[in-house]
Design an enzyme around this catalytic site. Structure first.
Site, PDB file in Angstrom:
ATOM      1  N   LYS A   1      66.334  60.144  12.382  1.00  0.00           N
ATOM      2  CA  LYS A   1      66.108  59.437  11.137  1.00  0.00           C
ATOM      3  C   LYS A   1      67.410  58.928  10.532  1.00  0.00           C
ATOM      4  O   LYS A   1      67.427  57.962   9.765  1.00  0.00           O
ATOM      5  CB  LYS A   1      65.463  60.377  10.108  1.00  0.00           C
TER       6      LYS A   1
ATOM      7  N   GLU B   1      73.886  54.111  15.130  1.00  0.00           N
ATOM      8  CA  GLU B   1      73.833  55.548  14.835  1.00  0.00           C
ATOM      9  C   GLU B   1      74.575  55.843  13.526  1.00  0.00           C
ATOM     10  O   GLU B   1      75.487  55.095  13.146  1.00  0.00           O
ATOM     11  CB  GLU B   1      74.454  56.313  16.027  1.00  0.00           C
TER      12      GLU B   1
ATOM     13  N   ASP C   1      78.909  63.460  16.282  1.00  0.00           N
ATOM     14  CA  ASP C   1      79.434  64.786  15.946  1.00  0.00           C
ATOM     15  C   ASP C   1      79.849  65.458  17.265  1.00  0.00           C
ATOM     16  O   ASP C   1      80.933  65.191  17.775  1.00  0.00           O
ATOM     17  CB  ASP C   1      78.314  65.529  15.203  1.00  0.00           C
TER      18      ASP C   1
ATOM     19  N   ARG D   1      69.311  61.996   1.759  1.00  0.00           N
ATOM     20  CA  ARG D   1      69.414  60.747   2.516  1.00  0.00           C
ATOM     21  C   ARG D   1      69.475  59.548   1.567  1.00  0.00           C
ATOM     22  O   ARG D   1      69.948  58.480   1.939  1.00  0.00           O
ATOM     23  CB  ARG D   1      68.210  60.591   3.452  1.00  0.00           C
TER      24      ARG D   1
END
Ligand code: PRP
Length: 189
Positions: A52, A109, A113, A175
């Site tokens: 998401k 993206e 990480d 978010r």
């Protein structure tokens, strides 16, 4: 519907400090959108957003591109939900619904990480023979890398902060922040 209730976090006290402002994001997105548009050679472009986390960035970068392009969505999970600890395994929970063999694909993206998500997604998509494949990420945390991975375009390189906002979550919240902030991991705040 089940009857399980979700605890709403102490929202504002968990936002430690803004590390990338809304204006800084806007400027970087506009610059990369122009670069992608300037490099357009008339061949079909497909932006593939990894859900998401990338959905906010995707919506903005799409509108910063001024040449014809299409969109596709995949959902990949690398972290256990409601945890700040990497699970180490990547699961594709929703795949693209189009054949990518006739497209120049740009994966969109939010963050690299450990690198595991993009390593797996890139391998998966390469096997489908797109005309070309590039990776565009909003954030890069190279100090956290567990597998070798370098994005083709990265907007911001950041230290090992736990970051939220602009699509990135903690336990599915935050978010909706319009900036990137450091999450306050201290208890009792
Ligand atoms: C986050 C982020 C990247 C991935 C990066 O997704 O959106 O996809 O982790 O981590 P990695 O480089 O260690 O693989 P997450 O699995 O948290 O799901 P979400 O996008 O639904 O928030």
């Amino acid at each position: 519907m089940n009857n399980v209730t979700k605890t709403i976090p102490e929202f504002n006290s968990k936002i430690k400090r803004v590390i990338i402002t809304e204006d800084e994001i806007k400027a970087a997105v506009a610059k990369v959108g122009k670069e992608i548009s300037d490099g357009y050679d008339g061949r079909p472009i497909l932006l593939v957003s990894i859900l998401k986390g990338a959905f906010v960035f995707m919506a903005d970068i799409l509108r910063a591109i001024t040449v014809p392009c299409e969109v596709g969505f995949m959902c990949a999970k690398s972290y256990y939900s409601n945890s700040t600890v990497s699970a180490g395994a990547v699961k594709i929970t929703m795949d693209l619904d189009q054949d990518i063999s006739n497209y120049h694909v740009i994966i969109v993206e939010d963050i690299v990480d450990t690198g595991r998500t993009l390593r797996d997604v890139v391998n998966l998509l390469k096997a489908r023979n797109p005309l070309s494949l590039r990776v565009l990420t909003l954030l890069d945390k190279p100090s956290r890398r567990k597998v070798e991975f370098t994005a083709d375009i990265s907007l911001f390189t950041i230290p090992d902060y736990f970051v939220i906002g602009y699509g990135l979550d903690c336990g599915e919240f935050y978010r909706n922040l319009p900036y990137i902030a450091e999450y306050n991991e201290e208890k009792g705040e």
